[in-house]
Scaffold this motif. Structure first.
Motif, PDB file in Angstrom:
ATOM      1  N   VAL A 146       0.835  -1.213   0.000  1.00  0.00           N
ATOM      2  CA  VAL A 146       0.000   0.000   0.000  1.00  0.00           C
ATOM      3  C   VAL A 146       0.863   1.254   0.000  1.00  0.00           C
ATOM      4  CG1 VAL A 146      -1.722   1.299   1.298  1.00  0.00           C
ATOM      5  CG2 VAL A 146      -1.918  -1.179   1.107  1.00  0.00           C
ATOM      6  N   CYS A 147       1.852   1.320   0.894  1.00  0.00           N
ATOM      7  CA  CYS A 147       2.641   2.549   1.015  1.00  0.00           C
ATOM      8  C   CYS A 147       3.532   2.754  -0.208  1.00  0.00           C
ATOM      9  CB  CYS A 147       3.469   2.537   2.292  1.00  0.00           C
ATOM     10  SG  CYS A 147       4.886   1.418   2.296  1.00  0.00           S
ATOM     11  N   SER A 148       4.033   1.687  -0.817  1.00  0.00           N
ATOM     12  CA  SER A 148       4.859   1.836  -2.017  1.00  0.00           C
ATOM     13  C   SER A 148       4.029   2.345  -3.188  1.00  0.00           C
ATOM     14  CB  SER A 148       5.525   0.501  -2.376  1.00  0.00           C
ATOM     15  OG  SER A 148       6.367   0.057  -1.340  1.00  0.00           O
ATOM     16  N   SER A 149       2.811   1.828  -3.322  1.00  0.00           N
ATOM     17  CA  SER A 149       1.933   2.305  -4.387  1.00  0.00           C
ATOM     18  C   SER A 149       1.527   3.759  -4.160  1.00  0.00           C
ATOM     19  CB  SER A 149       0.691   1.413  -4.477  1.00  0.00           C
ATOM     20  OG  SER A 149       1.043   0.062  -4.715  1.00  0.00           O
ATOM     21  N   ALA A 150       1.232   4.107  -2.911  1.00  0.00           N
ATOM     22  CA  ALA A 150       0.853   5.490  -2.608  1.00  0.00           C
ATOM     23  C   ALA A 150       2.016   6.449  -2.859  1.00  0.00           C
ATOM     24  CB  ALA A 150       0.377   5.595  -1.159  1.00  0.00           C
ATOM     25  N   TRP A 151       3.232   6.053  -2.464  1.00  0.00           N
ATOM     26  CA  TRP A 151       4.382   6.929  -2.661  1.00  0.00           C
ATOM     27  C   TRP A 151       4.754   7.022  -4.139  1.00  0.00           C
ATOM     28  CZ3 TRP A 151       6.871  10.907  -2.421  1.00  0.00           C
ATOM     29  CH2 TRP A 151       8.232  11.037  -2.669  1.00  0.00           C
ATOM     30  N   ALA A 152       4.565   5.950  -4.909  1.00  0.00           N
ATOM     31  CA  ALA A 152       4.811   6.012  -6.352  1.00  0.00           C
ATOM     32  C   ALA A 152       3.888   7.040  -7.009  1.00  0.00           C
ATOM     33  CB  ALA A 152       4.619   4.633  -6.978  1.00  0.00           C
ATOM     34  N   LYS A 153       2.616   7.051  -6.589  1.00  0.00           N
ATOM     35  CA  LYS A 153       1.682   8.054  -7.113  1.00  0.00           C
ATOM     36  C   LYS A 153       2.049   9.445  -6.611  1.00  0.00           C
ATOM     37  CE  LYS A 153      -2.070   9.447  -9.206  1.00  0.00           C
ATOM     38  NZ  LYS A 153      -2.035  10.862  -8.836  1.00  0.00           N
ATOM     39  N   GLY A 154       2.441   9.573  -5.349  1.00  0.00           N
ATOM     40  CA  GLY A 154       2.842  10.876  -4.824  1.00  0.00           C
ATOM     41  C   GLY A 154       4.081  11.417  -5.505  1.00  0.00           C
ATOM     42  N   LEU A 155       5.049  10.537  -5.804  1.00  0.00           N
ATOM     43  CA  LEU A 155       6.254  10.976  -6.506  1.00  0.00           C
ATOM     44  C   LEU A 155       5.925  11.473  -7.899  1.00  0.00           C
ATOM     45  CD1 LEU A 155       9.302  11.278  -6.729  1.00  0.00           C
ATOM     46  CD2 LEU A 155       9.445   8.858  -7.325  1.00  0.00           C
ATOM     47  N   GLN A 156       4.987  10.813  -8.556  1.00  0.00           N
ATOM     48  CA  GLN A 156       4.575  11.284  -9.882  1.00  0.00           C
ATOM     49  C   GLN A 156       3.909  12.653  -9.782  1.00  0.00           C
ATOM     50  OE1 GLN A 156       5.304   9.754 -12.846  1.00  0.00           O
ATOM     51  NE2 GLN A 156       4.542  11.688 -13.677  1.00  0.00           N
ATOM     52  N   ASN A 157       3.163  12.895  -8.717  1.00  0.00           N
ATOM     53  CA  ASN A 157       2.552  14.219  -8.524  1.00  0.00           C
ATOM     54  C   ASN A 157       3.622  15.289  -8.320  1.00  0.00           C
ATOM     55  OD1 ASN A 157       0.032  13.037  -8.707  1.00  0.00           O
ATOM     56  ND2 ASN A 157      -0.239  12.867  -6.489  1.00  0.00           N
ATOM     57  N   VAL A 158       4.686  14.956  -7.595  1.00  0.00           N
ATOM     58  CA  VAL A 158       5.783  15.906  -7.409  1.00  0.00           C
ATOM     59  C   VAL A 158       6.440  16.229  -8.751  1.00  0.00           C
ATOM     60  CG1 VAL A 158       8.052  16.244  -6.357  1.00  0.00           C
ATOM     61  CG2 VAL A 158       6.213  15.197  -5.030  1.00  0.00           C
ATOM     62  N   LYS A 159       6.653  15.220  -9.566  1.00  0.00           N
ATOM     63  CA  LYS A 159       7.255  15.441 -10.881  1.00  0.00           C
ATOM     64  C   LYS A 159       6.352  16.285 -11.766  1.00  0.00           C
ATOM     65  CE  LYS A 159       9.939  11.139 -10.872  1.00  0.00           C
ATOM     66  NZ  LYS A 159      10.164   9.832 -11.545  1.00  0.00           N
ATOM     67  N   ASP A 160       5.041  16.031 -11.712  1.00  0.00           N
ATOM     68  CA  ASP A 160       4.104  16.809 -12.533  1.00  0.00           C
ATOM     69  C   ASP A 160       4.039  18.260 -12.080  1.00  0.00           C
ATOM     70  OD1 ASP A 160       3.534  14.522 -13.963  1.00  0.00           O
ATOM     71  OD2 ASP A 160       1.731  14.031 -12.811  1.00  0.00           O
ATOM     72  N   ALA A 161       4.156  18.494 -10.777  1.00  0.00           N
ATOM     73  CA  ALA A 161       4.064  19.863 -10.267  1.00  0.00           C
ATOM     74  C   ALA A 161       5.312  20.673 -10.558  1.00  0.00           C
ATOM     75  CB  ALA A 161       3.804  19.850  -8.760  1.00  0.00           C
ATOM     76  N   THR A 162       6.442  20.009 -10.794  1.00  0.00           N
ATOM     77  CA  THR A 162       7.704  20.731 -11.000  1.00  0.00           C
ATOM     78  C   THR A 162       8.191  20.673 -12.449  1.00  0.00           C
ATOM     79  OG1 THR A 162       8.912  18.728 -10.309  1.00  0.00           O
ATOM     80  CG2 THR A 162       8.463  20.390  -8.626  1.00  0.00           C
ATOM     81  N   ASN A 163       7.394  20.118 -13.358  1.00  0.00           N
ATOM     82  CA  ASN A 163       7.818  20.156 -14.758  1.00  0.00           C
ATOM     83  C   ASN A 163       7.277  21.415 -15.425  1.00  0.00           C
ATOM     84  OD1 ASN A 163       5.115  19.658 -15.227  1.00  0.00           O
ATOM     85  ND2 ASN A 163       5.383  17.539 -15.887  1.00  0.00           N
TER      86      ASN A 163
END
Length: 239
Positions: A146-163
Motif C-alpha cells: 500500500v505505502c509503495s503504491s501510494a508513494w509512487a503516485k505521490g512521486l509522480q505528482n511531485v514530478k508533474d508539479a515541478t515540470n
C-alpha cells in the motif's frame, strides 16, 4: 596385540550470529532493505531552474525548490520580481506513510532478531510466538504494498508539479501572452525513484520471510501431518 587409539573430541559452540542463519524468519535482509527504502527519500531536497523567455528578448530565471516531505507549502518559486508561489500538489501524506512503515519494519526486525538470538528455545516451544510473528509479518507485507503504491503516485505528482506544464499552470507570470516559461534544469530524483523500487523490494522480501515464519507455525505442521498421515504404512515387526 591391539594398539589403543586415543580419540580427541573437540566441542564447538555456535556463536549467536551463527544462530541467525537457523532462525525461522531471517530478519537481517528486511532490516537493510527497510533502511534503504526510507533513507533514499527522507531528507531529500531538490531544485528545478525555470527560464522565462520574455517577448522583448530579455530572459530571467526562477528557482523551484522542493524537499521532504513535499508539502505544497514547501515548494516555492522566488526571485526579485515574482512573489512567492506555492506549487500545486501535496505528497506529504504518502511519503510520510512510506517512511513510517519503513521505520516500523526496521524496529520490528531488530526486536525479532533479539528474540531469535536470546529466546529461540521459548519461541520454538510456544505456539503463540510463531503465529504472532507470522500475522505481523503478513500485515507488514500488505503495508509495504500500500505505502509503495501510494508513494509512487505521490512521486509522480511531485514530478508533474515541478515540470514545465506544472509551472505554466501555477506561476502567474508564465500565463502572460509575451512570456514563455520552460524548466531548463531538473533536480536529480534518482534517489526518490530508488525509494519506490526499494519499497516493492521490501514487499517481496517480507513475503518470503512470511513463508519461512509460516513453516514454523502449527498450521503448517498440522497440514503436513494430515497430508503424510494417510500414506503411512505400518512396517511388520521382524519375526
Amino acid at each position: 596385540m591391539e594398539r589403543s587409539k586415543d580419540l580427541k573430541i573437540h566441542s564447538f559452540q555456535v556463536s549467536p550470529w551463527g544462530q541467525v542463519c537457523q532462525t525461522p524468519g531471517l530478519k537481517s535482509q528486511p532490516t537493510l532493505t527497510a533502511i534503504f527504502a526510507f533513507g533514499t527519500c527522507a531528507g531529500f531536497s531538490g531544485r528545478n531552474t525555470v527560464s522565462l523567455f520574455c517577448g522583448d528578448g530579455r530572459n530571467d530565471t526562477l528557482s523551484a525548490n522542493f524537499h521532504y516531505p513535499f508539502r505544497s507549502g514547501n515548494t516555492t518559486l522566488c526571485n526579485h520580481t515574482v512573489s512567492t508561489t506555492y506549487l500545486v500538489g501535496d505528497a506529504s501524506s504518502a511519503v510520510e506513510f512510506f517512511v513510517g512503515v519503513g521505520t516500523v519494519c526496521f524496529l520490528y526486525s531488530m526486536a525479532a532478531l533479539l528474540v531469535y538470538l536470546g529466546y529461540m528455545h521459548v519461541y520454538k516451544d510456544s505456539d503463540f510466538g510463531p503465529i504472532l510473528d507470522f500475522v505481523i509479518t503478513a500485515i507488514l507485507v500488505f503495508l509495504w504494498l500500500v505505502c509503495s503504491s501510494a508513494w509512487a503516485k505521490g512521486l509522480q505528482n511531485v514530478k508533474d508539479a515541478t515540470n514545465t506544464d506544472g509551472i505554466d499552470a501555477t506561476v502567474a507570470v508564465c500565463k502572460g501572452s509575451n512570456v514563455t516559461c520552460a524548466v531548463t534544469e531538473f533536480a536529480n530524483m534518482r534517489t526518490l525513484n530508488l525509494s519506490v523500487v526499494f519499497g516493492y523490494l521490501n514487499m517481496l522480501v517480507w513475503a518470503a520471510n512470511a513463508w519461512f515464519v509460516y513453516k514454523e507455525t502449527r498450521w503448517h505442521s498440522q497440514k503436513f501431518a494430515s497430508q503424510s498421515g494417510p500414506g503411512r504404512q505400518q512396517v511388520p515387526a521382524p519375526i
